[in-house]
Design an enzyme around this catalytic site. Structure first.
Site, short mmCIF file in Angstrom:
data_model
loop_
_atom_site.label_atom_id
_atom_site.label_comp_id
_atom_site.label_asym_id
_atom_site.label_seq_id
_atom_site.Cartn_x
_atom_site.Cartn_y
_atom_site.Cartn_z
N TYR A 144 0.84 -1.20 0.00
CA TYR A 144 0.00 0.00 0.00
C TYR A 144 0.88 1.26 0.00
O TYR A 144 0.72 2.16 -0.84
CB TYR A 144 -0.92 -0.02 1.23
CG TYR A 144 -1.56 1.31 1.50
CD1 TYR A 144 -2.54 1.81 0.65
CD2 TYR A 144 -1.17 2.08 2.59
CE1 TYR A 144 -3.11 3.06 0.89
CE2 TYR A 144 -1.74 3.31 2.83
CZ TYR A 144 -2.71 3.80 1.98
OH TYR A 144 -3.25 5.03 2.21
N ASN A 173 -3.00 8.59 10.84
CA ASN A 173 -4.23 7.80 10.90
C ASN A 173 -5.48 8.67 10.94
O ASN A 173 -5.85 9.18 11.99
CB ASN A 173 -4.17 6.85 12.09
CG ASN A 173 -3.17 5.73 11.84
OD1 ASN A 173 -2.00 6.00 11.59
ND2 ASN A 173 -3.64 4.50 11.88
#
Ligand code: UFG
Length: 330
Positions: A144, A173
Protein backbone atom coordinates in the site's frame (compact mmCIF):
# COMPACT_ATOMS: atom_id res chain seq x y z
CA UNK A 1 -16.97 35.87 -10.67
CA UNK A 2 -18.20 32.27 -10.96
CA UNK A 3 -16.81 29.90 -8.33
CA UNK A 4 -13.78 27.80 -9.16
CA UNK A 5 -14.51 24.13 -9.85
CA UNK A 6 -12.58 21.45 -7.98
CA UNK A 7 -12.70 17.85 -9.16
CA UNK A 8 -12.60 15.45 -6.22
CA UNK A 9 -11.87 11.80 -7.01
CA UNK A 10 -13.18 9.49 -4.30
CA UNK A 11 -15.51 12.24 -3.10
CA UNK A 12 -18.01 9.65 -1.87
CA UNK A 13 -15.39 8.20 0.47
CA UNK A 14 -14.53 8.92 4.08
CA UNK A 15 -12.02 11.75 3.67
CA UNK A 16 -13.06 12.92 0.19
CA UNK A 17 -16.65 13.57 1.29
CA UNK A 18 -15.57 15.69 4.28
CA UNK A 19 -13.17 17.69 2.09
CA UNK A 20 -15.94 18.16 -0.51
CA UNK A 21 -18.25 19.52 2.19
CA UNK A 22 -15.60 22.02 3.31
CA UNK A 23 -14.96 23.07 -0.31
CA UNK A 24 -18.67 23.76 -0.81
CA UNK A 25 -18.83 25.74 2.43
CA UNK A 26 -15.91 27.80 1.18
CA UNK A 27 -17.78 28.62 -2.04
CA UNK A 28 -16.11 26.25 -4.51
CA UNK A 29 -18.07 24.21 -7.05
CA UNK A 30 -17.38 20.49 -6.53
CA UNK A 31 -17.41 17.73 -9.14
CA UNK A 32 -17.13 14.31 -7.54
CA UNK A 33 -15.72 11.42 -9.55
CA UNK A 34 -16.30 8.05 -7.91
CA UNK A 35 -16.85 4.52 -9.21
CA UNK A 36 -18.78 3.66 -6.00
CA UNK A 37 -16.84 0.44 -5.43
CA UNK A 38 -16.42 1.63 -1.84
CA UNK A 39 -17.97 5.12 -1.76
CA UNK A 40 -21.41 5.95 -0.35
CA UNK A 41 -23.92 8.11 -2.21
CA UNK A 42 -25.28 9.24 1.15
CA UNK A 43 -21.88 10.69 2.05
CA UNK A 44 -21.90 13.13 -0.87
CA UNK A 45 -22.60 16.70 0.22
CA UNK A 46 -25.14 18.76 -1.71
CA UNK A 47 -24.92 20.45 -4.15
CA UNK A 48 -21.97 18.48 -5.58
CA UNK A 49 -22.06 17.35 -9.20
CA UNK A 50 -21.53 13.59 -9.39
CA UNK A 51 -19.87 11.74 -12.27
CA UNK A 52 -19.82 7.97 -11.85
CA UNK A 53 -16.71 6.68 -13.55
CA UNK A 54 -13.47 4.88 -12.91
CA UNK A 55 -10.30 6.93 -12.60
CA UNK A 56 -8.57 4.55 -15.02
CA UNK A 57 -10.85 5.87 -17.80
CA UNK A 58 -8.46 8.67 -18.78
CA UNK A 59 -10.44 9.88 -21.80
CA UNK A 60 -13.70 10.34 -19.90
CA UNK A 61 -11.90 11.90 -17.00
CA UNK A 62 -10.32 14.48 -19.32
CA UNK A 63 -13.72 15.10 -20.88
CA UNK A 64 -15.27 15.74 -17.44
CA UNK A 65 -12.42 18.13 -16.59
CA UNK A 66 -13.02 20.09 -19.81
CA UNK A 67 -16.80 20.02 -19.48
CA UNK A 68 -16.78 21.63 -16.03
CA UNK A 69 -13.69 23.79 -16.60
CA UNK A 70 -12.00 22.21 -13.61
CA UNK A 71 -9.37 24.41 -11.94
CA UNK A 72 -7.77 21.82 -9.66
CA UNK A 73 -7.95 18.12 -8.80
CA UNK A 74 -7.95 16.57 -5.35
CA UNK A 75 -7.21 12.87 -5.67
CA UNK A 76 -8.56 10.63 -2.90
CA UNK A 77 -9.77 7.58 -4.83
CA UNK A 78 -7.62 4.64 -3.72
CA UNK A 79 -7.58 1.31 -1.91
CA UNK A 80 -6.47 1.78 1.69
CA UNK A 81 -6.04 -1.55 3.44
CA UNK A 82 -2.50 -2.32 4.49
CA UNK A 83 -3.33 -6.00 5.20
CA UNK A 84 -5.00 -6.57 1.83
CA UNK A 85 -2.09 -4.91 0.04
CA UNK A 86 0.18 -7.62 1.41
CA UNK A 87 -2.03 -10.35 -0.07
CA UNK A 88 -2.95 -8.66 -3.36
CA UNK A 89 -0.29 -6.07 -4.22
CA UNK A 90 -1.37 -5.96 -7.86
CA UNK A 91 -4.73 -4.46 -6.92
CA UNK A 92 -2.89 -1.61 -5.19
CA UNK A 93 -0.40 -0.91 -7.96
CA UNK A 94 -3.26 -0.94 -10.46
CA UNK A 95 -5.85 1.16 -8.66
CA UNK A 96 -3.56 3.42 -6.66
CA UNK A 97 -0.49 3.85 -8.87
CA UNK A 98 -1.85 3.38 -12.40
CA UNK A 99 -5.10 5.07 -11.32
CA UNK A 100 -3.25 8.21 -10.18
CA UNK A 101 -1.21 8.19 -13.39
CA UNK A 102 -4.45 8.14 -15.37
CA UNK A 103 -5.69 11.18 -13.41
CA UNK A 104 -2.43 13.01 -14.11
CA UNK A 105 -2.60 12.17 -17.82
CA UNK A 106 -6.18 13.42 -17.98
CA UNK A 107 -5.05 16.65 -16.29
CA UNK A 108 -2.34 17.14 -18.90
CA UNK A 109 -4.87 16.52 -21.70
CA UNK A 110 -7.40 18.93 -20.19
CA UNK A 111 -4.73 21.45 -19.12
CA UNK A 112 -5.61 21.36 -15.43
CA UNK A 113 -2.58 22.44 -13.43
CA UNK A 114 -3.11 22.00 -9.69
CA UNK A 115 -3.13 18.57 -8.03
CA UNK A 116 -3.53 17.67 -4.36
CA UNK A 117 -2.53 14.08 -3.66
CA UNK A 118 -3.60 11.91 -0.71
CA UNK A 119 -0.40 10.23 0.31
CA UNK A 120 0.27 8.31 3.46
CA UNK A 121 2.55 7.85 6.43
CA UNK A 122 3.01 4.32 5.12
CA UNK A 123 5.64 5.71 2.69
CA UNK A 124 8.08 5.97 5.63
CA UNK A 125 7.99 2.31 6.69
CA UNK A 126 9.85 1.84 9.97
CA UNK A 127 11.25 5.34 10.47
CA UNK A 128 14.75 5.84 11.88
CA UNK A 129 13.29 8.14 14.58
CA UNK A 130 10.09 9.85 15.65
CA UNK A 131 8.42 12.25 15.22
CA UNK A 132 8.75 11.73 11.48
CA UNK A 133 9.74 14.75 9.39
CA UNK A 134 9.18 15.05 5.67
CA UNK A 135 12.79 14.61 4.58
CA UNK A 136 13.27 11.26 6.33
CA UNK A 137 14.04 8.15 4.34
CA UNK A 138 11.19 6.45 2.48
CA UNK A 139 11.15 2.69 2.93
CA UNK A 140 7.58 1.36 2.84
CA UNK A 141 7.02 -1.93 4.63
CA UNK A 142 3.82 -2.70 2.73
CA UNK A 143 2.61 -2.62 -0.86
CA UNK A 144 0.00 0.00 0.00
CA UNK A 145 2.73 2.47 1.02
CA UNK A 146 4.78 1.60 -2.06
CA UNK A 147 1.78 2.13 -4.34
CA UNK A 148 1.46 5.70 -3.02
CA UNK A 149 5.21 6.38 -2.99
CA UNK A 150 5.40 5.53 -6.69
CA UNK A 151 2.85 8.27 -7.35
CA UNK A 152 4.82 10.72 -5.21
CA UNK A 153 7.86 9.98 -7.35
CA UNK A 154 5.98 10.77 -10.57
CA UNK A 155 4.83 14.19 -9.44
CA UNK A 156 8.10 16.14 -9.78
CA UNK A 157 8.35 14.93 -13.38
CA UNK A 158 4.86 16.19 -14.16
CA UNK A 159 5.83 19.47 -12.54
CA UNK A 160 9.05 19.80 -14.55
CA UNK A 161 7.76 18.61 -17.90
CA UNK A 162 4.08 19.62 -17.95
CA UNK A 163 4.09 22.58 -15.56
CA UNK A 164 1.72 20.96 -13.01
CA UNK A 165 1.73 22.26 -9.44
CA UNK A 166 1.32 19.49 -6.92
CA UNK A 167 0.88 18.94 -3.18
CA UNK A 168 1.67 15.65 -1.48
CA UNK A 169 -0.12 15.27 1.84
CA UNK A 170 1.06 12.33 3.91
CA UNK A 171 -1.75 11.38 6.25
CA UNK A 172 -1.16 9.57 9.45
CA UNK A 173 -4.23 7.80 10.90
CA UNK A 174 -7.34 9.56 9.67
CA UNK A 175 -10.06 9.19 12.28
CA UNK A 176 -13.12 10.75 13.89
CA UNK A 177 -16.41 11.67 12.27
CA UNK A 178 -18.38 14.82 11.59
CA UNK A 179 -22.06 15.10 12.60
CA UNK A 180 -23.04 14.39 8.96
CA UNK A 181 -20.32 12.02 7.75
CA UNK A 182 -18.57 9.01 9.19
CA UNK A 183 -16.11 6.22 8.59
CA UNK A 184 -17.92 3.28 6.99
CA UNK A 185 -15.65 0.87 5.17
CA UNK A 186 -16.61 -2.58 3.88
CA UNK A 187 -14.90 -4.60 5.09
CA UNK A 188 -13.87 -2.45 8.03
CA UNK A 189 -10.22 -2.96 8.97
CA UNK A 190 -9.46 0.25 10.89
CA UNK A 191 -8.88 0.18 14.59
CA UNK A 192 -11.29 2.80 15.98
CA UNK A 193 -14.41 1.70 14.02
CA UNK A 194 -13.68 -1.94 14.88
CA UNK A 195 -13.36 -1.19 18.60
CA UNK A 196 -16.64 0.75 18.45
CA UNK A 197 -18.33 -2.26 16.82
CA UNK A 198 -17.11 -4.37 19.73
CA UNK A 199 -18.41 -1.74 22.17
CA UNK A 200 -21.84 -1.86 20.48
CA UNK A 201 -21.87 -5.66 20.59
CA UNK A 202 -21.74 -5.87 16.77
CA UNK A 203 -18.65 -8.05 17.00
CA UNK A 204 -17.75 -10.39 19.83
CA UNK A 205 -14.33 -8.90 20.53
CA UNK A 206 -11.48 -6.70 19.37
CA UNK A 207 -8.18 -8.35 18.49
CA UNK A 208 -4.86 -6.67 19.17
CA UNK A 209 -2.47 -7.47 16.32
CA UNK A 210 0.77 -8.04 18.15
CA UNK A 211 1.80 -7.24 21.72
CA UNK A 212 5.50 -7.81 21.23
CA UNK A 213 6.47 -4.57 19.51
CA UNK A 214 9.30 -2.48 20.98
CA UNK A 215 6.86 0.04 22.53
CA UNK A 216 5.99 0.67 26.21
CA UNK A 217 2.94 -1.64 26.24
CA UNK A 218 4.07 -3.82 23.34
CA UNK A 219 1.31 -2.64 20.96
CA UNK A 220 1.73 -0.46 17.85
CA UNK A 221 1.72 3.30 18.22
CA UNK A 222 -0.08 5.52 15.70
CA UNK A 223 -0.82 9.21 15.28
CA UNK A 224 -4.58 9.77 14.99
CA UNK A 225 -5.63 12.92 13.15
CA UNK A 226 -9.23 14.08 12.90
CA UNK A 227 -10.80 14.00 9.43
CA UNK A 228 -11.98 17.66 9.80
CA UNK A 229 -8.42 18.74 10.50
CA UNK A 230 -7.19 16.74 7.51
CA UNK A 231 -9.80 18.48 5.39
CA UNK A 232 -8.80 21.97 6.50
CA UNK A 233 -5.18 21.16 5.58
CA UNK A 234 -6.32 20.26 2.05
CA UNK A 235 -7.97 23.62 1.61
CA UNK A 236 -4.82 25.40 2.76
CA UNK A 237 -2.71 23.37 0.33
CA UNK A 238 -5.12 24.07 -2.51
CA UNK A 239 -4.84 27.81 -1.88
CA UNK A 240 -1.04 27.66 -1.61
CA UNK A 241 -0.85 25.97 -5.02
CA UNK A 242 -1.99 29.26 -6.56
CA UNK A 243 1.44 30.62 -5.58
CA UNK A 244 3.79 27.66 -5.93
CA UNK A 245 4.02 23.91 -6.46
CA UNK A 246 6.03 21.00 -5.09
CA UNK A 247 4.38 21.08 -1.66
CA UNK A 248 5.00 18.24 0.74
CA UNK A 249 3.47 17.95 4.21
CA UNK A 250 2.90 15.41 6.92
CA UNK A 251 -0.55 15.55 8.49
CA UNK A 252 -0.72 14.18 12.00
CA UNK A 253 -1.40 15.39 15.50
CA UNK A 254 2.18 14.87 16.69
CA UNK A 255 0.99 12.56 19.46
CA UNK A 256 1.21 8.81 19.45
CA UNK A 257 -1.27 6.41 21.05
CA UNK A 258 -0.84 2.68 21.39
CA UNK A 259 -3.54 0.20 20.35
CA UNK A 260 -4.19 -0.44 24.06
CA UNK A 261 -4.58 3.30 24.75
CA UNK A 262 -7.08 3.64 21.91
CA UNK A 263 -9.06 0.69 23.27
CA UNK A 264 -9.09 2.39 26.67
CA UNK A 265 -10.28 5.68 25.12
CA UNK A 266 -13.23 3.89 23.49
CA UNK A 267 -14.06 2.20 26.83
CA UNK A 268 -14.11 5.57 28.57
CA UNK A 269 -16.01 7.52 25.91
CA UNK A 270 -18.62 4.79 25.34
CA UNK A 271 -18.90 3.70 28.96
CA UNK A 272 -19.07 0.11 27.66
CA UNK A 273 -16.90 -2.88 28.23
CA UNK A 274 -15.99 -5.52 25.67
CA UNK A 275 -13.67 -8.44 25.14
CA UNK A 276 -10.08 -7.85 24.00
CA UNK A 277 -7.93 -10.70 22.66
CA UNK A 278 -4.34 -10.97 21.53
CA UNK A 279 -3.46 -12.04 17.99
CA UNK A 280 -0.40 -12.41 15.78
CA UNK A 281 1.19 -9.32 14.26
CA UNK A 282 -0.39 -8.13 11.02
CA UNK A 283 2.19 -8.34 8.19
CA UNK A 284 3.55 -4.96 7.08
CA UNK A 285 2.69 -3.02 10.27
CA UNK A 286 5.45 -0.65 11.44
CA UNK A 287 5.80 -0.40 15.24
CA UNK A 288 5.55 3.38 15.60
CA UNK A 289 4.25 6.07 13.21
CA UNK A 290 4.07 9.54 14.71
CA UNK A 291 4.25 12.70 12.60
CA UNK A 292 5.95 15.98 12.98
CA UNK A 293 3.49 18.39 11.37
CA UNK A 294 5.64 21.39 12.22
CA UNK A 295 6.19 22.18 8.54
CA UNK A 296 2.54 22.66 7.58
CA UNK A 297 1.83 24.52 10.83
CA UNK A 298 4.72 26.86 10.12
CA UNK A 299 4.30 27.34 6.39
CA UNK A 300 0.51 27.27 5.96
CA UNK A 301 -0.63 28.11 9.49
CA UNK A 302 -2.51 24.80 9.91
CA UNK A 303 -4.03 24.42 13.37
CA UNK A 304 -5.68 21.08 14.12
CA UNK A 305 -8.76 21.55 16.32
CA UNK A 306 -8.93 18.02 17.76
CA UNK A 307 -6.02 17.44 20.08
CA UNK A 308 -6.66 14.35 22.16
CA UNK A 309 -7.58 10.79 21.28
CA UNK A 310 -10.63 11.14 23.59
CA UNK A 311 -12.02 14.04 21.51
CA UNK A 312 -11.45 12.13 18.30
CA UNK A 313 -13.03 8.96 19.66
CA UNK A 314 -15.97 10.96 21.06
CA UNK A 315 -16.73 12.42 17.62
CA UNK A 316 -16.48 8.95 16.07
CA UNK A 317 -18.74 7.44 18.75
CA UNK A 318 -21.47 10.09 18.33
CA UNK A 319 -21.86 9.27 14.64
CA UNK A 320 -21.61 5.52 15.21
CA UNK A 321 -24.35 5.53 17.83
CA UNK A 322 -26.65 7.41 15.45
CA UNK A 323 -25.64 5.25 12.45
CA UNK A 324 -24.90 1.82 13.92
CA UNK A 325 -25.08 0.22 10.46
CA UNK A 326 -23.15 3.08 8.81
CA UNK A 327 -24.68 4.65 5.73
CA UNK A 328 -26.68 1.50 4.98
CA UNK A 329 -29.44 2.40 7.43
CA UNK A 330 -30.77 5.60 9.04
N1 UFG B 1 -5.11 -2.97 14.79
C1 UFG B 1 -5.38 -3.94 15.73
N2 UFG B 1 -6.56 -4.61 15.64
C2 UFG B 1 -7.47 -4.37 14.66
C3 UFG B 1 -7.18 -3.38 13.70
C4 UFG B 1 -5.98 -2.69 13.80
O1 UFG B 1 -4.60 -4.19 16.64
O2 UFG B 1 -8.52 -5.03 14.64
C5 UFG B 1 -3.85 -2.23 14.91
C6 UFG B 1 -2.98 -2.33 13.68
O3 UFG B 1 -2.17 -3.46 13.73
C7 UFG B 1 -2.22 -1.00 13.76
C8 UFG B 1 -3.20 -0.05 14.43
O4 UFG B 1 -4.18 -0.87 15.05
O5 UFG B 1 -1.11 -1.16 14.58
C9 UFG B 1 -3.89 0.86 13.46
O6 UFG B 1 -4.40 0.06 12.39
P1 UFG B 1 -5.35 0.63 11.26
O7 UFG B 1 -5.66 -0.51 10.35
O8 UFG B 1 -6.47 1.37 11.88
O9 UFG B 1 -4.46 1.71 10.54
P2 UFG B 1 -2.99 1.57 9.91
O10 UFG B 1 -2.05 2.28 10.84
O11 UFG B 1 -2.65 0.21 9.53
O12 UFG B 1 -3.17 2.36 8.56
C10 UFG B 1 -3.74 3.64 8.55
C11 UFG B 1 -4.33 3.91 7.18
C12 UFG B 1 -3.24 3.96 6.16
C13 UFG B 1 -2.14 4.88 6.60
C14 UFG B 1 -1.66 4.59 7.98
C15 UFG B 1 -0.67 5.63 8.38
O13 UFG B 1 -5.26 2.92 6.82
O14 UFG B 1 -3.81 4.44 5.00
O15 UFG B 1 -2.77 4.60 8.84
O16 UFG B 1 -0.36 5.58 9.75
F1 UFG B 1 -1.10 4.76 5.78
Amino acid sequence: MSPETILVTGGAGYIGSVVSAQLLERGYRVVIVDNFCHGHRAAIPAPSIVEELDIQDTERLAQVMRQYQVGAVMHFAAFIEVGESMRQPGRYFSNNTAGALSVLQAMVQAQVERFVFSSTAAVYGNPERTPITEEMELRPTNAYGESKLLVERMLPWFERIHGLRTARLRYFNASGNTPQRGEDHHPETHLIPLIMEAALGQRPQIAIYGEDYPTPDGTCIRDYVHVCDLASAHLLALEKLRECGNLLYNLGSGQGYSVRQVIEAVRQVSGRDFKVVSQERRPGDPAVLVASSAKIRRELGWKPRFESIEEIVASAWEWKVRHPQGYAAP
